[in-house]
Design a protein around this motif. Structure first.
Motif, PDB file in Angstrom:
ATOM      1  N   UNK A 171      66.542 103.960 -50.811  1.00 33.29           N
ATOM      2  CA  UNK A 171      67.957 104.235 -51.040  1.00 33.29           C
ATOM      3  C   UNK A 171      68.066 105.647 -51.614  1.00 33.29           C
ATOM      4  N   UNK A 172      68.971 106.452 -51.053  1.00 29.03           N
ATOM      5  CA  UNK A 172      69.166 107.837 -51.483  1.00 29.03           C
ATOM      6  C   UNK A 172      70.620 108.026 -51.888  1.00 29.03           C
ATOM      7  N   UNK A 173      70.861 108.704 -53.003  1.00 24.76           N
ATOM      8  CA  UNK A 173      72.229 108.974 -53.433  1.00 24.76           C
ATOM      9  C   UNK A 173      72.313 110.218 -54.279  1.00 24.76           C
ATOM     10  N   UNK A 174      73.540 110.739 -54.434  1.00 26.30           N
ATOM     11  CA  UNK A 174      73.741 111.927 -55.257  1.00 26.30           C
ATOM     12  C   UNK A 174      74.301 111.592 -56.640  1.00 26.30           C
ATOM     13  N   UNK A 175      74.454 110.318 -56.952  1.00 33.68           N
ATOM     14  CA  UNK A 175      74.988 109.815 -58.215  1.00 33.68           C
ATOM     15  C   UNK A 175      76.406 110.315 -58.478  1.00 33.68           C
ATOM     16  N   UNK A 176      77.121 110.683 -57.400  1.00 28.97           N
ATOM     17  CA  UNK A 176      78.507 111.129 -57.515  1.00 28.97           C
ATOM     18  C   UNK A 176      79.400 110.460 -56.481  1.00 28.97           C
ATOM     19  N   UNK A 177      78.922 109.344 -55.902  1.00 24.16           N
ATOM     20  CA  UNK A 177      79.764 108.625 -54.956  1.00 24.16           C
ATOM     21  C   UNK A 177      79.241 108.595 -53.534  1.00 24.16           C
ATOM     22  N   UNK A 178      78.094 109.212 -53.265  1.00 23.08           N
ATOM     23  CA  UNK A 178      77.513 109.161 -51.919  1.00 23.08           C
ATOM     24  C   UNK A 178      76.173 108.457 -51.987  1.00 23.08           C
ATOM     25  N   UNK A 179      75.922 107.573 -51.021  1.00 25.25           N
ATOM     26  CA  UNK A 179      74.686 106.792 -51.003  1.00 25.25           C
ATOM     27  C   UNK A 179      74.347 106.419 -49.570  1.00 25.25           C
ATOM     28  N   UNK A 180      73.053 106.254 -49.304  1.00 29.59           N
ATOM     29  CA  UNK A 180      72.599 105.838 -47.983  1.00 29.59           C
ATOM     30  C   UNK A 180      71.272 105.108 -48.102  1.00 29.59           C
ATOM     31  N   UNK A 181      70.922 104.353 -47.086  1.00 25.61           N
ATOM     32  CA  UNK A 181      69.643 103.652 -47.090  1.00 25.61           C
ATOM     33  C   UNK A 181      68.948 103.884 -45.759  1.00 25.61           C
ATOM     34  N   UNK A 182      67.633 103.747 -45.780  1.00 25.45           N
ATOM     35  CA  UNK A 182      66.867 103.919 -44.564  1.00 25.45           C
ATOM     36  C   UNK A 182      65.553 103.170 -44.638  1.00 25.45           C
ATOM     37  N   UNK A 183      65.041 102.800 -43.488  1.00 22.92           N
ATOM     38  CA  UNK A 183      63.753 102.124 -43.394  1.00 22.92           C
ATOM     39  C   UNK A 183      62.843 102.975 -42.528  1.00 22.92           C
ATOM     40  N   UNK A 184      61.569 103.023 -42.909  1.00 21.16           N
ATOM     41  CA  UNK A 184      60.592 103.787 -42.147  1.00 21.16           C
ATOM     42  C   UNK A 184      59.278 103.038 -42.088  1.00 21.16           C
ATOM     43  N   UNK A 185      58.526 103.243 -41.006  1.00 17.86           N
ATOM     44  CA  UNK A 185      57.251 102.563 -40.831  1.00 17.86           C
ATOM     45  C   UNK A 185      56.235 103.573 -40.332  1.00 17.86           C
ATOM     46  N   UNK A 186      55.040 103.542 -40.940  1.00 19.09           N
ATOM     47  CA  UNK A 186      53.977 104.458 -40.536  1.00 19.09           C
ATOM     48  C   UNK A 186      52.637 103.878 -40.963  1.00 19.09           C
ATOM     49  N   UNK A 187      51.550 104.521 -40.517  1.00 18.10           N
ATOM     50  CA  UNK A 187      50.217 104.050 -40.861  1.00 18.10           C
ATOM     51  C   UNK A 187      49.865 104.343 -42.318  1.00 18.10           C
ATOM     52  N   UNK A 188      50.519 105.332 -42.912  1.00 19.59           N
ATOM     53  CA  UNK A 188      50.269 105.713 -44.303  1.00 19.59           C
ATOM     54  C   UNK A 188      51.551 105.558 -45.113  1.00 19.59           C
TER      55      UNK A 188
END
Length: 192
Positions: A49-66
């Motif tokens: 989860x990524x956000x700027x702590x000022x009202x914007x937020x987003x989430x993402x999923x990622x997959x890799x060998x490492x």
């Protein structure tokens, strides 16, 4: 790009970036396996989860060998999928809202000043990244972190400020909120 893990088992990692003022929180990391002819191939799936702590937020999923590569992919996806959430007084939600995704159901309630973030792990990461300081949240369905985060985002996307509701209805903000007397003077005031 090496990252230092914090103490604790699953998740709990957060980091501030200098250039873009974004905070990324690792919600969960999971080892997954692909069965091939020669055996199993292991990879890692990360939810960030990524956000700027000022009202914007987003989430993402990622997959890799490492692990670091999975976290980097998830962070990049989260930055691309950011949403803006209206906040009351910069600390809580304007109104109570419910959201669901699959078997995940969440209820988010606005709270008085000083309440803090009362929420489970995946939802707590969303609120801390968003910058909400006072909220009460309850997960009613699954405990799967992916579905909890997606249900939380479904609820946050339904949040609306009184100004947006007034514009949509073609009314004034004071008509939406109702009029209040200020200190017994008889003057009407609208809190936005």
């Amino acid at each position: 790009m090496a990252r230092e893990p914090r103490e604790g088992g699953r998740g709990g990692r957060d980091r501030e970036r200098e250039g873009d003022d974004l905070v990324d929180k690792l919600v969960t990391i999971n080892r997954v396996a692909k069965v091939v002819k020669g055996g199993r191939r292991f990879a890692f799936a990360a939810l960030v989860v990524v956000g700027d702590q000022k009202g914007r937020v987003g989430y993402g999923a990622g997959k890799a060998r490492e692990v670091p590569e999975a976290i980097r992919k998830a962070t990049d996806r989260a930055k691309r999928a950011m949403i803006r959430v209206p906040m009351k007084e910069g600390r809580t939600l304007h109104h109570d809202v419910a959201g669901h995704f699959g078997a995940g159901k969440v209820v988010l309630r606005s709270a008085d000043a000083g309440t803090g973030i009362i929420a489970g792990g995946p939802m707590r990461a969303v609120f801390e990244s968003l910058g909400i300081n006072d909220v009460v949240a309850k997960s009613l369905g699954t405990r799967n972190p992916h579905n909890m985060v997606k249900a939380t985002f479904a609820a946050l996307e339904r949040c609306a400020s009184p100004r947006a509701v007034a514009n949509r209805r073609g009314k004034k903000v004071s008509d939406i909120l109702g009029r209040r007397d200020v200190a017994g003077t008889g003057e009407a005031a609208a809190d936005v």
